[in-house]
Scaffold this active site. Structure first.
Site, short mmCIF file in Angstrom:
data_model
loop_
_atom_site.label_atom_id
_atom_site.label_comp_id
_atom_site.label_asym_id
_atom_site.label_seq_id
_atom_site.Cartn_x
_atom_site.Cartn_y
_atom_site.Cartn_z
N GLU A 25 3.11 -21.87 -16.90
CA GLU A 25 2.91 -22.75 -17.96
C GLU A 25 3.34 -22.18 -19.38
O GLU A 25 3.05 -21.09 -19.58
CB GLU A 25 1.59 -23.46 -17.85
CG GLU A 25 1.16 -24.46 -18.66
CD GLU A 25 0.01 -25.11 -18.23
OE1 GLU A 25 -0.65 -24.68 -17.42
OE2 GLU A 25 -0.32 -26.32 -18.91
N ASN A 172 1.02 -34.33 -14.18
CA ASN A 172 0.04 -33.22 -13.82
C ASN A 172 -1.24 -33.81 -14.01
O ASN A 172 -1.60 -34.37 -15.09
CB ASN A 172 0.47 -32.15 -14.61
CG ASN A 172 -0.70 -31.05 -14.37
OD1 ASN A 172 -0.74 -30.38 -13.28
ND2 ASN A 172 -1.54 -31.02 -15.35
N GLU A 173 -2.27 -33.61 -13.06
CA GLU A 173 -3.50 -34.21 -13.44
C GLU A 173 -3.86 -35.29 -14.11
O GLU A 173 -4.34 -35.35 -14.99
CB GLU A 173 -4.41 -32.76 -14.08
CG GLU A 173 -4.48 -31.57 -12.95
CD GLU A 173 -5.20 -30.31 -13.30
OE1 GLU A 173 -5.99 -30.56 -14.47
OE2 GLU A 173 -5.49 -29.59 -12.59
N GLU A 292 -1.65 -25.85 -7.95
CA GLU A 292 -2.40 -25.00 -8.81
C GLU A 292 -3.48 -24.42 -7.81
O GLU A 292 -4.30 -25.29 -7.33
CB GLU A 292 -2.98 -25.77 -9.77
CG GLU A 292 -1.82 -25.89 -10.87
CD GLU A 292 -2.52 -26.60 -12.30
OE1 GLU A 292 -3.62 -26.07 -12.75
OE2 GLU A 292 -1.59 -27.34 -12.83
N GLN A 341 -1.65 -18.31 -12.63
CA GLN A 341 -0.49 -18.75 -12.93
C GLN A 341 0.24 -17.36 -12.34
O GLN A 341 -0.23 -16.22 -12.11
CB GLN A 341 -0.37 -19.04 -14.17
CG GLN A 341 -1.14 -20.35 -14.41
CD GLN A 341 -0.53 -21.04 -15.58
OE1 GLN A 341 0.50 -20.63 -16.19
NE2 GLN A 341 -1.25 -21.98 -16.09
O1 AHR Z 1 -3.63 -23.46 -14.84
C1 AHR Z 1 -4.40 -23.96 -16.04
C2 AHR Z 1 -4.64 -25.55 -16.27
O2 AHR Z 1 -5.34 -25.77 -15.15
C3 AHR Z 1 -3.45 -26.48 -15.98
O3 AHR Z 1 -2.86 -26.69 -17.22
C4 AHR Z 1 -4.16 -27.80 -15.48
O4 AHR Z 1 -3.26 -28.38 -14.71
C5 AHR Z 1 -5.48 -27.19 -14.80
O5 AHR Z 1 -6.47 -27.92 -15.21
#
Ligand code: AHR
Length: 485
Positions: A25, A172-173, A292, A341
């Site tokens: 990210e 995302n989320e 994730e 990540q």
């Molecule tokens: O990985 C860090 C964050 O965690 C991401 O940006 C988000 O999707 C999740 O809450």
């Protein structure tokens, strides 16, 4: 003596290599510094991508990479990241650390990175603050080979051919940073956005991934599957093993078992989300995409709290090994996963400091497990004691078979104190040779810039071959891989 049975007659599902994917990210030093240093950097690079990290990720067998977020994805406007670099917008990364994002890493750079890594690109689009048109045009820009406004714009920016975009995420989320939507509202939005992710010419439409649940939110999966199942190829799931009151190396034995127990919840999560998916999609067409996952601690002292920089120890390696075994065992439904990540953020596989790079214990687990990629999962069972209260097995395994008949098995011993004596039998199999390697150490053992190789994989000789298997003693806090021919 524990019993371990591997059954080559029970071939269950293909272990898709993308289960071993990563997530990167625009967050802290993951992309900038960690992966992309720019062509003018004194750090060795090819077209701006740092050579040491690229080579390490290639050796690890990275199969897929998710980008640009995360929470950043729903604030990202892709047109800010194309065209001449000097003309690209500078903005504030409001979500992560309030730093300047100069957009020097954009769509072209991401595909260059995936090309250098030889991995499948997974792009996540903006639902939270973007429009249907913006998302649709991005897919056109990336995948259209025709004469079309966005394909022409791509050509004007120096790329003639469309890219092979394998995966596309629709937000995302979206229950949180991606718009704070209800499952019902998002399901409708998902269908609207996904409709305009087209296939251009002969290029297949990317695999469309709907934004999925936060951990144990089974309602989200139920709603998405009941309302939008026919419009998606994959449904995501996010789960972190949190211990964010303390930094990565600040834990005692209870802190170790707490995180290991949390990591083992992945078994329950993929089982229960999978059961919901089975009701709407018994043929298992829709993949569960755990895009994730990993550990999340307090940031290292003196670092920007918005950068999520943490060290990584043997405790994290155990989390990775357990989790990857779970994904293998559920590979009939889990089609892709991305550890959060890749570099310098959360449970990274590599850390960098200027020109220096260090590989974490988690890196070594991924590299060890790459032998499972594209194999067929086998039926297997290990007897195991339970550790402490609640359910935490001391031993956990997965086994797979290659096309040439070689069997790969990875075993985790989560105990901090007890070695495990195991007798393994491979049904209807005559053993010719066995090779094994081990990753082991004190739970706090880690690699840093002064001592880069404290934790590394070494050959393991602590086993005795038998006609149809082997006996072994696996030390505490270790991961062992057996390759059986
Ligand atoms: O990985 C860090 C964050 O965690 C991401 O940006 C988000 O999707 C999740 O809450």
């Amino acid at each position: 003596m524990q019993k371990y049975l591997i059954n080559p007659n029970q071939r269950i599902s293909k272990i898709h290599k993308d289960i071993y994917g990563c997530f990167s990210e625009h967050l802290g030093r993951c992309i900038y510094e960690g992966t992309f240093v720019g062509e003018d950097s004194p750090i060795e690079n090819v077209k701006g991508m740092r050579t040491d990290v690229i080579n390490a990720l290639k050796d690890m067998g990275i199969p897929a990479l998710r980008w640009p977020g995360g929470c950043f994805a729903d604030e990202y406007h892709w047109k800010d990241g194309i065209g001449p670099k000097e003309a690209r917008k500078r903005m504030i990364n409001t979500h992560w650390g309030g730093v300047v994002e100069d957009n020097s890493f954009g769509t072209h750079e991401f595909f260059e990175l995936c090309d250098q890594l030889g991995c499948a690109p997974y792009v996540c689009g903006n639902v939270g603050s973007g429009t249907v048109q913006e998302m649709s045009e991005w897919v056109e820009y990336m995948t259209s080979g025709a004469t079309s406004p966005m394909a022409d714009l791509r050509r004007a920016n120096g790329r003639e051919e469309p890219w092979a975009l394998r995966y596309f995420g629709v937000g995302n989320e979206n229950w949180g940073c991606g718009g704070n939507m209800s499952a019902e509202f998002y399901a409708d939005q998902y269908k609207r956005y996904a409709t305009y992710i087209r296939s251009y010419g002969n290029v297949p439409r990317p695999y469309r991934i709907a934004g999925g649940a936060n951990a144990f939110d089974y309602h989200w999966t139920e709603v998405l599957m009941s309302r939008a199942c026919n419009h998606m190829d994959g449904l995501s799931l996010h789960y972190y093993s949190w211990a964010n009151q303390k930094t990565a190396l600040d834990f005692d034995d209870d802190g170790y078992y707490d995180v290991i127990r949390k990591a083992f919840c992945m078994e329950e999560l993929v089982t229960r989300h999978g059961e919901i998916m089975n009701r709407y999609d018994p043929a298992k067409r829709v993949g569960l995409i755990v895009d994730e996952w990993g550990t999340w601690y307090k940031v290292e002292e003196g670092t920007n709290p918005g950068f999520l920089y943490q060290q990584s120890s043997m405790r994290d390696a155990m989390v990775a090994a357990l989790t990857l075994n779970v994904f293998n065992k559920h590979s009939d439904r889990v089609r892709m996963a991305n550890i959060a990540q890749t570099v310098n953020v959360l449970q990274s596989v590599a850390l960098t400091d200027g020109e220096e790079m260090v590989l974490t214990p988690t890196y070594h687990v991924f590299k060890m497990y790459k032998d499972h990629q594209e194999n067929t999962l086998l039926g297997s069972y290990i007897t195991t004691p339970n550790l402490g209260d609640g359910y935490l097995p001391q031993l956990q395994e997965s086994a797979s078979i290659r096309e040439d008949g070689t069997i790969v098995s990875t075993i985790v011993n989560t105990s901090l104190t007890d070695a495990a004596e195991i007798a393994c039998q491979v049904a209807d199999f005559a053993v010719e040779s066995i090779e094994a390697e081990i990753l082991t150490g004190d739970s706090h053992a880690h690699n840093d810039f002064e001592n880069k190789d404290t934790v590394k994989t070494v050959a393991f000789s602590g086993f005795t071959p038998q006609a149809d298997g082997f006996t072994t003693v696996i030390p505490p806090c270790s991961v062992v891989k057996f390759v059986i021919k």
